[in-house]
Design a protein around this motif. Structure first.
Motif, mmCIF file in Angstrom:
data_model
loop_
_atom_site.group_PDB
_atom_site.id
_atom_site.type_symbol
_atom_site.label_atom_id
_atom_site.label_comp_id
_atom_site.label_asym_id
_atom_site.label_seq_id
_atom_site.Cartn_x
_atom_site.Cartn_y
_atom_site.Cartn_z
ATOM 1 N N ASP A 1 -5.176 42.604 -15.674
ATOM 2 C CA ASP A 1 -4.065 43.566 -15.668
ATOM 3 C C ASP A 1 -4.356 44.828 -16.475
ATOM 4 O O ASP A 1 -3.495 45.710 -16.582
ATOM 5 C CB ASP A 1 -2.796 42.903 -16.227
ATOM 6 N N MET A 2 -5.553 44.916 -17.061
ATOM 7 C CA MET A 2 -5.858 46.038 -17.952
ATOM 8 C C MET A 2 -6.794 47.073 -17.344
ATOM 9 O O MET A 2 -6.985 48.151 -17.904
ATOM 10 C CB MET A 2 -6.489 45.518 -19.259
ATOM 11 N N THR A 3 -7.395 46.748 -16.202
ATOM 12 C CA THR A 3 -8.383 47.668 -15.646
ATOM 13 C C THR A 3 -8.395 47.593 -14.133
ATOM 14 O O THR A 3 -7.743 46.721 -13.534
ATOM 15 C CB THR A 3 -9.793 47.355 -16.212
ATOM 16 N N PHE B 1 -16.121 43.146 -21.252
ATOM 17 C CA PHE B 1 -15.256 43.445 -22.387
ATOM 18 C C PHE B 1 -14.866 44.923 -22.366
ATOM 19 O O PHE B 1 -15.727 45.805 -22.430
ATOM 20 C CB PHE B 1 -15.946 43.067 -23.693
ATOM 21 N N ILE B 2 -13.565 45.165 -22.265
ATOM 22 C CA ILE B 2 -13.041 46.520 -22.130
ATOM 23 C C ILE B 2 -12.032 46.799 -23.237
ATOM 24 O O ILE B 2 -11.502 45.884 -23.877
ATOM 25 C CB ILE B 2 -12.358 46.700 -20.762
ATOM 26 N N ASN B 3 -11.744 48.093 -23.447
ATOM 27 C CA ASN B 3 -10.735 48.482 -24.432
ATOM 28 C C ASN B 3 -9.358 48.557 -23.778
ATOM 29 O O ASN B 3 -9.208 48.279 -22.577
ATOM 30 C CB ASN B 3 -11.118 49.806 -25.097
ATOM 31 N N ARG B 4 -8.372 48.969 -24.538
ATOM 32 C CA ARG B 4 -7.004 48.996 -24.014
ATOM 33 C C ARG B 4 -6.831 50.026 -22.901
ATOM 34 O O ARG B 4 -5.838 50.012 -22.181
ATOM 35 C CB ARG B 4 -6.008 49.269 -25.145
ATOM 36 N N HIS B 5 -7.817 50.937 -22.743
ATOM 37 C CA HIS B 5 -7.760 51.933 -21.676
ATOM 38 C C HIS B 5 -8.522 51.479 -20.428
ATOM 39 O O HIS B 5 -8.684 52.251 -19.477
ATOM 40 C CB HIS B 5 -8.338 53.261 -22.171
ATOM 41 N N GLY B 6 -9.024 50.239 -20.464
ATOM 42 C CA GLY B 6 -9.706 49.705 -19.299
ATOM 43 C C GLY B 6 -11.154 50.099 -19.164
ATOM 44 O O GLY B 6 -11.753 49.951 -18.088
ATOM 45 N N GLN B 7 -11.758 50.607 -20.254
ATOM 46 C CA GLN B 7 -13.155 51.043 -20.215
ATOM 47 C C GLN B 7 -14.028 50.142 -21.082
ATOM 48 O O GLN B 7 -13.541 49.493 -22.005
ATOM 49 C CB GLN B 7 -13.254 52.495 -20.699
ATOM 50 N N ARG B 8 -15.328 50.140 -20.799
ATOM 51 C CA ARG B 8 -16.265 49.276 -21.519
ATOM 52 C C ARG B 8 -16.206 49.539 -23.026
ATOM 53 O O ARG B 8 -16.206 50.688 -23.469
ATOM 54 C CB ARG B 8 -17.694 49.530 -21.022
ATOM 55 N N LEU B 9 -16.177 48.463 -23.797
ATOM 56 C CA LEU B 9 -16.156 48.586 -25.254
ATOM 57 C C LEU B 9 -17.498 49.109 -25.761
ATOM 58 O O LEU B 9 -18.559 48.654 -25.322
ATOM 59 C CB LEU B 9 -15.902 47.223 -25.905
ATOM 60 N N SER B 10 -17.454 50.027 -26.714
ATOM 61 C CA SER B 10 -18.675 50.537 -27.336
ATOM 62 C C SER B 10 -19.187 49.539 -28.375
ATOM 63 O O SER B 10 -18.456 48.640 -28.805
ATOM 64 C CB SER B 10 -18.402 51.879 -28.019
ATOM 65 N N HIS B 11 -20.439 49.718 -28.785
ATOM 66 C CA HIS B 11 -21.025 48.856 -29.812
ATOM 67 C C HIS B 11 -20.191 48.912 -31.095
ATOM 68 O O HIS B 11 -19.899 47.874 -31.709
ATOM 69 C CB HIS B 11 -22.455 49.287 -30.117
ATOM 70 N N ARG B 12 -19.833 50.124 -31.494
ATOM 71 C CA ARG B 12 -19.087 50.298 -32.738
ATOM 72 C C ARG B 12 -17.720 49.635 -32.656
ATOM 73 O O ARG B 12 -17.264 49.010 -33.630
ATOM 74 C CB ARG B 12 -18.949 51.794 -33.047
#
Length: 309
Positions: A195-197, A205-216
């Motif tokens: 439901d997030m992307t 693994f994605i962030n709350r905006h539906g994009q790939r999480l960065s290393h940091r």
């Protein structure tokens, strides 16, 4: 001299396909030597000799570079000259025969088995916590690196078979296990992720905006994840990797299998976990064996018997 550095950096980036971090490290090390050479009126790479590199190594050491940094610097110089020789831009490698000061070996930190269980057994508090728990479970279950987890796509995970395909150093692919606890955590995260992307996003693994999480972001989220569970030590992805290797080796004793799962090219790299397990056994011995306990700096002998067999 800068022209050759730029050409080599392009070679690493586009032909060898090294990671941006590795390319940046090589470039920084080579430009350090270029600056040293130009300060001494050396205008081309073939002019540098073994004695010049030895003096540069000594200078950088006096300036505070650690043994590990100097070893990395020397490795970069060797490979750069190998490249120059292949391109007919130099005739010999002046870094051959030169060694950096040896760094003292530091044993990696690991989580205690009970502490790892305590952290991972707590139920997620919300949707993003479900994602972070799945990341932590996968790190500990599979021993993968930060970049390997960040780069995972949905097609790389086969939860029915309990395996993941990861792209490691040197773009070498390997298959790692995904344990049942990690599979359960990933399935829980999948329910949230859906439901997030959009369907076009391939990252696991994605962030709350539906994009790939960065290393940091992964590093920061794991730190926060641990603190919510009451752990305020330095928790980072490699701590899970070290714990995975140490706990697996302690249980199985199969060094070759651990090497393969970690993706180590040289088994000597994996052997550090053998030293770690020996250190643990030595601590157990010191605490438990009657002939190892000390009092006032002297070994305390067992005086409970008469000495007769």
């Amino acid at each position: 001299m800068q022209v050759q550095i730029d050409a080599y950096v392009d070679h690493l980036r586009h032909e060898r396909r090294y990671s941006p971090h590795t390319v940046s490290s090589y470039q920084r090390d080579l430009e350090r030597l270029r600056s040293y050479a130009e300060d001494r009126s050396v205008s081309s790479w073939p002019q540098l000799q073994l004695a010049d590199l030895r003096q540069a190594l000594a200078l950088f050491h006096r300036q505070g570079l650690s043994s590990k940094s100097l070893q990395r610097w020397l490795s970069a110089i060797r490979r750069f000259y190998d490249y120059l020789i292949r391109e007919n831009l130099a005739e010999h490698n002046p870094a051959n025969g030169l060694s950096a000061p040896k760094a003292p070996k530091k044993l990696p930190m690991t989580l205690d088995v009970d502490l790892a269980k305590q952290l991972l057994d707590q139920a997620p508090e919300d949707e993003l916590d479900a994602r972070d728990t799945a990341m932590a479970e996968l790190f500990y279950s599979s021993g993968i690196r930060l970049a390997e987890l960040a780069g995972l796509d949905m097609q790389d995970l086969d939860l029915e078979e309990g395996i993941a395909r990861v792209l490691g150093k040197g773009r070498k692919q390997r298959i790692v296990p995904v344990g049942s606890a990690a599979r359960d955590a990933l399935l829980q995260w999948y329910d949230v992720r859906r439901d997030m992307t959009s369907a076009e996003e391939t990252a696991v693994f994605i962030n709350r905006h539906g994009q790939r999480l960065s290393h940091r972001s992964i590093q920061l989220r794991l730190k926060q994840w641990a603190q919510v569970r009451g752990y305020f030590g330095r928790l980072h992805p490699h701590l899970f990797r070290h714990s995975f290797a140490s706990h697996l080796l302690e249980s199985s004793g199969d060094l070759r299998a651990v090497q393969e799962m970690l993706g180590h090219a040289d088994i000597a790299t994996t052997q550090i976990y053998t030293h770690l397990n020996f250190q643990h056994l030595a601590q157990v011995y010191d605490r438990a064996h009657p002939r190892a306990r000390k009092r006032n700096g002297k070994v305390q002998a067992d005086q409970s018997g008469s000495g007769d067999d």
